[in-house]
Motif scaffolding. Structure first.
Motif, PDB file in Angstrom:
ATOM      1  N   GLU A 179      -9.890  -0.747  -3.896  1.00 19.01           N
ATOM      2  CA  GLU A 179      -9.388  -0.696  -2.521  1.00 19.01           C
ATOM      3  C   GLU A 179     -10.513  -0.464  -1.520  1.00 19.01           C
ATOM      4  N   LYS A 180     -11.583   0.171  -1.947  1.00 15.06           N
ATOM      5  CA  LYS A 180     -12.727   0.415  -1.064  1.00 15.06           C
ATOM      6  C   LYS A 180     -13.501  -0.867  -0.771  1.00 15.06           C
ATOM      7  N   LYS A 181     -13.204  -1.938  -1.488  1.00 16.17           N
ATOM      8  CA  LYS A 181     -13.845  -3.237  -1.254  1.00 16.17           C
ATOM      9  C   LYS A 181     -13.163  -4.013  -0.126  1.00 16.17           C
ATOM     10  N   ASP A 182     -12.046  -3.488   0.388  1.00 13.27           N
ATOM     11  CA  ASP A 182     -11.319  -4.152   1.465  1.00 13.27           C
ATOM     12  C   ASP A 182     -12.247  -4.413   2.646  1.00 13.27           C
ATOM     13  N   ARG A 183     -12.208  -5.650   3.138  1.00 20.30           N
ATOM     14  CA  ARG A 183     -12.997  -6.114   4.291  1.00 20.30           C
ATOM     15  C   ARG A 183     -14.492  -6.259   3.997  1.00 20.30           C
ATOM     16  N   GLN A 184     -14.891  -6.110   2.734  1.00 14.33           N
ATOM     17  CA  GLN A 184     -16.269  -6.425   2.378  1.00 14.33           C
ATOM     18  C   GLN A 184     -16.363  -7.924   2.133  1.00 14.33           C
TER      19      GLN A 184
ATOM     20  N   ARG B 284       0.831  -1.216   0.000  1.00 12.40           N
ATOM     21  CA  ARG B 284       0.000   0.000   0.000  1.00 12.40           C
ATOM     22  C   ARG B 284       0.862   1.262   0.000  1.00 12.40           C
TER      23      ARG B 284
ATOM     24  N   GLU C  66      -9.691  -9.057   1.183  1.00 13.89           N
ATOM     25  CA  GLU C  66      -8.659  -8.074   1.519  1.00 13.89           C
ATOM     26  C   GLU C  66      -8.092  -7.526   0.238  1.00 13.89           C
TER      27      GLU C  66
ATOM     28  N   TYR D 213     -14.732 -12.547   3.962  1.00 11.67           N
ATOM     29  CA  TYR D 213     -14.370 -11.158   3.694  1.00 11.67           C
ATOM     30  C   TYR D 213     -13.171 -11.146   2.758  1.00 11.67           C
TER      31      TYR D 213
END
Length: 133
Positions: A120-125, A45, A133, A131
């Motif tokens: 990146e906004k899908k992280d932990r969805q 990142r 990463e 889920y």
């Protein structure tokens, strides 16, 4: 999206200083698709090399030859090699175990930096019960 057949190897344990040329030398005698353009060094990142790369190879025979490089060295580091990646729909790649089963990991190629930011906004969805990463 169209179905695409491809052969991709996952390398882990790379020296953080490893370059595409180092990986080409490591894979001497193996047909890397498009040369340096077929090597994708992953970044953290923070934008620094993560010690991992995906390498596109030309054929299943090249995958087999690449698997034999497992635990060989680049510099002082031994390289974990031989995890095949199943390329399905264009830009979606699912990592496979040595037994040929999905490992639970995948990577997706995106078209732009904006797409990367959106991904990146899908992280932990979640996808189903898991889920991402």
């Amino acid at each position: 999206m169209e179905e695409v057949e491809g052969f991709v190897m996952n390398l882990r344990g790379l020296p953080f200083s490893a370059t595409e040329d180092d990986i080409l030398k490591f894979f001497d005698g193996i047909n890397v698709k498009s040369g340096r353009a077929g090597i994708h060094i992953l970044l953290s990142r923070e934008g620094r090399p993560s010690g991992e790369a995906f390498v596109e190879v030309e054929s299943e025979d090249d995958c087999t030859a690449a698997e034999k490089k497992d635990r060989q060295h680049i510099g002082e580091r031994y390289i974990e090699d031989g995890i095949n990646v199943k390329s399905g729909r264009a830009g979606i790649h699912i990592l496979l175990s040595r037994e040929g089963r999905p490992s639970g990991e995948a990577f997706v190629e995106v078209e732009s930096e904006d797409d990367c930011t959106a991904a990146e906004k899908k992280d932990r969805q979640h996808i189903g019960e898991r889920y991402i990463e």
